[in-house]
Design an enzyme around this catalytic site. Structure first.
Site, PDB file in Angstrom:
ATOM      1  N   GLU A  50      38.223  -3.347  14.171  1.00 56.07           N
ATOM      2  CA  GLU A  50      38.648  -3.056  15.776  1.00 56.07           C
ATOM      3  C   GLU A  50      39.083  -1.685  16.118  1.00 56.07           C
ATOM      4  OE1 GLU A  50      37.827  -4.070  18.544  1.00 56.07           O
ATOM      5  OE2 GLU A  50      39.619  -3.285  19.819  1.00 56.07           O
ATOM      6  N   TRP A  83      24.274   3.145  35.780  1.00 58.77           N
ATOM      7  CA  TRP A  83      24.311   3.415  34.336  1.00 58.77           C
ATOM      8  C   TRP A  83      22.669   3.124  33.720  1.00 58.77           C
ATOM      9  CZ3 TRP A  83      23.440   0.369  29.844  1.00 58.77           C
ATOM     10  CH2 TRP A  83      23.827   0.745  28.630  1.00 58.77           C
ATOM     11  N   HIS A 109      31.900  -0.211  -3.698  1.00 62.01           N
ATOM     12  CA  HIS A 109      30.681  -0.597  -3.564  1.00 62.01           C
ATOM     13  C   HIS A 109      29.674   0.379  -3.024  1.00 62.01           C
ATOM     14  CE1 HIS A 109      31.413  -4.205  -6.007  1.00 62.01           C
ATOM     15  NE2 HIS A 109      32.270  -4.694  -5.065  1.00 62.01           N
ATOM     16  N   ASN A 147      21.458  -3.719  40.586  1.00 62.99           N
ATOM     17  CA  ASN A 147      22.213  -3.688  39.144  1.00 62.99           C
ATOM     18  C   ASN A 147      21.242  -4.696  38.361  1.00 62.99           C
ATOM     19  OD1 ASN A 147      24.159  -2.386  40.323  1.00 62.99           O
ATOM     20  ND2 ASN A 147      25.839  -4.182  39.755  1.00 62.99           N
ATOM     21  N   GLY A 148      20.915  -4.696  36.900  1.00 63.39           N
ATOM     22  CA  GLY A 148      20.197  -5.489  36.222  1.00 63.39           C
ATOM     23  C   GLY A 148      18.996  -4.669  35.735  1.00 63.39           C
ATOM     24  N   LYS A 197      32.109  -1.075  31.152  1.00 57.00           N
ATOM     25  CA  LYS A 197      32.928  -1.909  30.822  1.00 57.00           C
ATOM     26  C   LYS A 197      32.357  -3.420  30.605  1.00 57.00           C
ATOM     27  CE  LYS A 197      37.477  -3.543  30.715  1.00 57.00           C
ATOM     28  NZ  LYS A 197      37.901  -3.464  29.297  1.00 57.00           N
ATOM     29  N   LYS A 251      37.886   1.214  18.373  1.00 59.14           N
ATOM     30  CA  LYS A 251      38.483   1.875  19.293  1.00 59.14           C
ATOM     31  C   LYS A 251      38.340   3.322  18.959  1.00 59.14           C
ATOM     32  CE  LYS A 251      38.920  -0.386  21.553  1.00 59.14           C
ATOM     33  NZ  LYS A 251      38.799  -1.815  21.876  1.00 59.14           N
ATOM     34  N   CYS A 266      26.352  -0.742  36.089  1.00 56.06           N
ATOM     35  CA  CYS A 266      26.232  -0.353  37.577  1.00 56.06           C
ATOM     36  C   CYS A 266      27.105  -1.047  38.573  1.00 56.06           C
ATOM     37  CB  CYS A 266      24.574  -0.633  37.899  1.00 56.06           C
ATOM     38  SG  CYS A 266      23.348   0.173  36.998  1.00 56.06           S
ATOM     39  N   ARG A 314      33.755   0.946  35.161  1.00 60.74           N
ATOM     40  CA  ARG A 314      32.542   0.103  34.576  1.00 60.74           C
ATOM     41  C   ARG A 314      31.621   0.970  33.803  1.00 60.74           C
ATOM     42  NH1 ARG A 314      32.105  -5.222  36.734  1.00 60.74           N
ATOM     43  NH2 ARG A 314      29.952  -5.225  36.454  1.00 60.74           N
ATOM     44  N   GLU A 353      34.847   4.657  19.830  1.00 60.46           N
ATOM     45  CA  GLU A 353      34.359   4.567  21.475  1.00 60.46           C
ATOM     46  C   GLU A 353      35.250   5.695  22.464  1.00 60.46           C
ATOM     47  OE1 GLU A 353      35.953   0.615  22.316  1.00 60.46           O
ATOM     48  OE2 GLU A 353      34.024   0.344  23.361  1.00 60.46           O
TER      49      GLU A 353
END
Ligand code: M6R
Length: 614
Positions: free
Chosen positions: A487, A77, A510, A103-104, A609, A491, A2, A27, A494
């Site tokens: 990574e 968000w 395996h 926010n939070g 973000k 990427k 947010c 964000r 995402e």
């Protein structure tokens, strides 16, 4: 996550707020809203989806309703309730006199709600925030003053919050409060700003006050008063903001992500500057506050981080163990917390975070500080909550990163971890001087090698196009490039939403090998070195199951060339430093696949973000 923007002054608040919110779009959010206050009138506008939806509602409004000099805005968000117009902020009380953006997470909202309902509060949304709106409104009834109402209400709230509140009967002020979520107050001339992050206000002022946890601020056009948790007035500590507005421009690139990928040679130069002069010189890390004696006593290292930063930590494990022989554990912050982790005064705990605001990592750091371990924070935001908790701080100096998918910050984290490993090795008894010199030499060659990759991306674009319709992807590697595989897969998923997984190449047989057929691309990272032949054998196993094979390598053995359907070559580099080059190929692959698929590269769905909730 947010975003919050508040403005009070003599300009048209809605323009400043909407522009500020647009700078926080990166964000991640799923709805937006604004409340504007003028004399004794409050107007609220909200819309689900992107900020454009809110802007178009506002643009159709009567000028009279939007022409105010004070207001608060928010990008939400979703945490509690769907991303609908009703759940979007600002929230209000029954009579709509009070408005709040938050926010939070208010953790005790379910405990507070019945009491408020009993007093007649009518709830419209499914959010935790609306509880705070009604609670503060109730306190206002008692105190008849917005500052006092907020001061009283925050003592009843549990969890994390950064919020801004306005009240119709006190239109000359905005009250802001913070606990475990960032909030800054931008200091202007005859105007003041409030924001959850610097980009929202940097165009207007470079001076700001960072609110500390449990502080409440009363912000007016020409004054800012900050109160501590005992409601005592404290002195304003005005600081210079570290960014320039130019950092928020795409500089001709189609996306921030592409710009940030291309900035990496300079990012490496920045990280090395002043710390590694030449291969013969020692690494200088002035900000690490551990003397030789303390460094020698470290017998265990724990690295805690999330997402991409966790992958930088995993590379760190290989490098630090190789150079110092000190055992290193790497763990996701969210797993590290809420159990009795073993650490003591001889344990060095390294927290890695781009934003320095990731809630899981902050909680983990706070937890470990009680064990007397020295905490080193490696972050891109030396103004962040984590930086403030650090015993030692290693800023990575990557510059602001706008794209949600971390790229240049990962590069800067890798470099910082290499430098720290060398620094630690310099201070241990049995450092292998030759090995250290070799690595230092290679680190210094990285900017030009990165430029070689970035100056010719035609091949990788073609590979991206060829595989962009794949539904699944497997990335394999061994040793120090196993984190590169993780990574690279992160990427790709995402920003393209393709189901991509990273595996240690030896693990393929395996279980994951069961998934292989001609529809499954397998990307193998294989560098000349100790695991090259082993990865090659794992590639053969994949090929035997008709998987399409993409090789990312610094060495193509002619007799194996036919094995690969496609190959991306990186410049010559030792295995230990190779993650810094391999990752660029994987970043470009993910970027171009996402681009071909027409996805929202810089603001992928559901992602934020900076993840400020646990
Ligand atoms: O700010 P942090 O480095 O602490 O953030 C950790 C993760 O949320 C972050 O790396 C996330 O995985 C990125 N979107 C990766 O691209």
């Amino acid at each position: 996550m947010c975003g919050i923007v508040g403005y009070i002054g003599n300009k048209k608040a809605v323009d400043i707020i909407l522009k500020g919110l647009s700078y926080l779009e990166y964000r991640g959010y799923d709805s937006a809203g604004v409340a504007l206050i003028k004399k004794d009138k409050v107007n609220i506008f909200k819309a689900p989806g992107k900020l454009n939806n809110l802007c178009s509602i506002i643009s159709k409004e009567n000028e009279e309703n939007v022409n105010a000099n004070a207001g608060i805005g928010h990008t939400r968000w979703a945490t509690h309730g769907l991303p609908t117009e009703t759940n979007a902020h600002p929230h209000t009380c029954n009579c709509k006199s009070l408005t709040i953006v938050h926010n939070g997470i208010i953790e005790n909202y379910k405990d507070l709600k019945p009491n408020l309902e009993a007093k007649g509060c009518k709830f419209q949304s499914q959010t935790d925030t609306e509880v705070a709106a009604h609670l503060i409104a109730q306190e206002f009834e008692t105190h008849k003053d917005l500052l006092k109402a907020v001061q009283s209400a925050v003592k009843k709230l549990k969890g994390a919050y950064a919020f801004c509140v306005m009240h119709k009967s006190m239109p000359d002020r905005i009250i802001a409060a913070r606990k475990n979520a960032p909030l800054i107050i931008g200091v202007g001339d005859g105007e003041n700003f409030i924001a959850s992050d610097i980009p929202a206000i940097i165009e207007y002022t470079k001076k700001a006050i960072y609110l500390s946890d449990n502080q409440v601020a009363e912000v007016k056009t020409d004054s800012i008063k900050i109160y501590d948790e005992n409601d005592e007035l404290v002195a304003n500590k005005v600081e210079n903001l570290p960014f320039e507005p130019i950092a928020l421009s795409k500089m001709g690139y189609k996306h921030f992500m592409l710009k940030e990928i291309h900035e990496q040679p300079d990012v490496v130069r920045n990280v090395l500057f002043g710390k590694l002069h030449d291969a013969e010189a020692e690494v200088v890390l002035d900000s690490v506050r551990l003397n030789k004696e303390q460094l020698k006593k470290i017998n265990r290292i724990q690295i805690i981080a999330c997402g991409t930063s966790l992958h930088a930590g995993l590379v760190g494990k290989y490098v630090i163990e190789e150079l110092t022989k000190i055992p290193v554990d790497v763990e996701a912050s969210s797993e590290y917390i809420y159990r009795n982790t073993i650490a003591d005064e001889n344990t060095l705990v390294i927290g890695i975070s781009q934003s320095g605001e990731t809630a899981d990592t902050i909680t983990a750091i706070k937890q470990v500080k009680e064990k007397n371990s020295h905490v080193l924070i490696i972050t891109n935001r030396k103004d962040s909550a984590m930086a403030r908790l650090a015993d030692s701080l290693l800023p990575i100096n990557a510059g602001i990163e706008v794209s949600v998918a971390a790229t240049k910050s990962y590069m800067a984290q890798l470099l910082s971890v290499y430098l720290f490993a060398i620094f630690l090795a310099q201070n241990t008894e049995n450092a292998d001087e030759n090995a250290l010199q070799k690595i230092k030499k290679e680190l210094l060659t990285l900017p030009s090698k990165l430029e070689i990759i970035l100056n010719d991306t035609k091949n990788i674009k073609e590979i991206a196009k060829k595989y962009s319709s794949s539904k699944n992807f497997i990335f394999i590697a061994r040793g120090i490039n196993y984190p590169s595989a993780l990574e690279g897969a992160l990427k790709l998923k995402e920003i393209s939403y393709i189901n991509a997984t990273g595996y240690p190449a030896g693990e393929l047989k395996h279980g994951p090998i069961a998934m292989l057929d001609e529809t499954m691309p397998v990307l193998a990272i294989l560098n000349e070195g100790i695991v090259y032949d082993k990865v090659l054998s794992n590639c053969e196993e994949a090929k035997a199951r008709q998987a399409k094979l993409i090789g990312v390598t610094n060495f193509v053995d002619e007799k194996h060339k036919a094995l690969f359907d496609d190959i991306a070559i990186i410049p010559e580099i030792s295995d230990i430093v190779s993650p810094a080059l391999n990752i660029v190929i994987l970043q470009l692959l993910a970027y171009h696949i996402s681009e071909y698929l027409g996805k929202d590269v810089d603001q992928p769905r559901n992602l934020a973000k900076s993840v400020t909730v646990e």
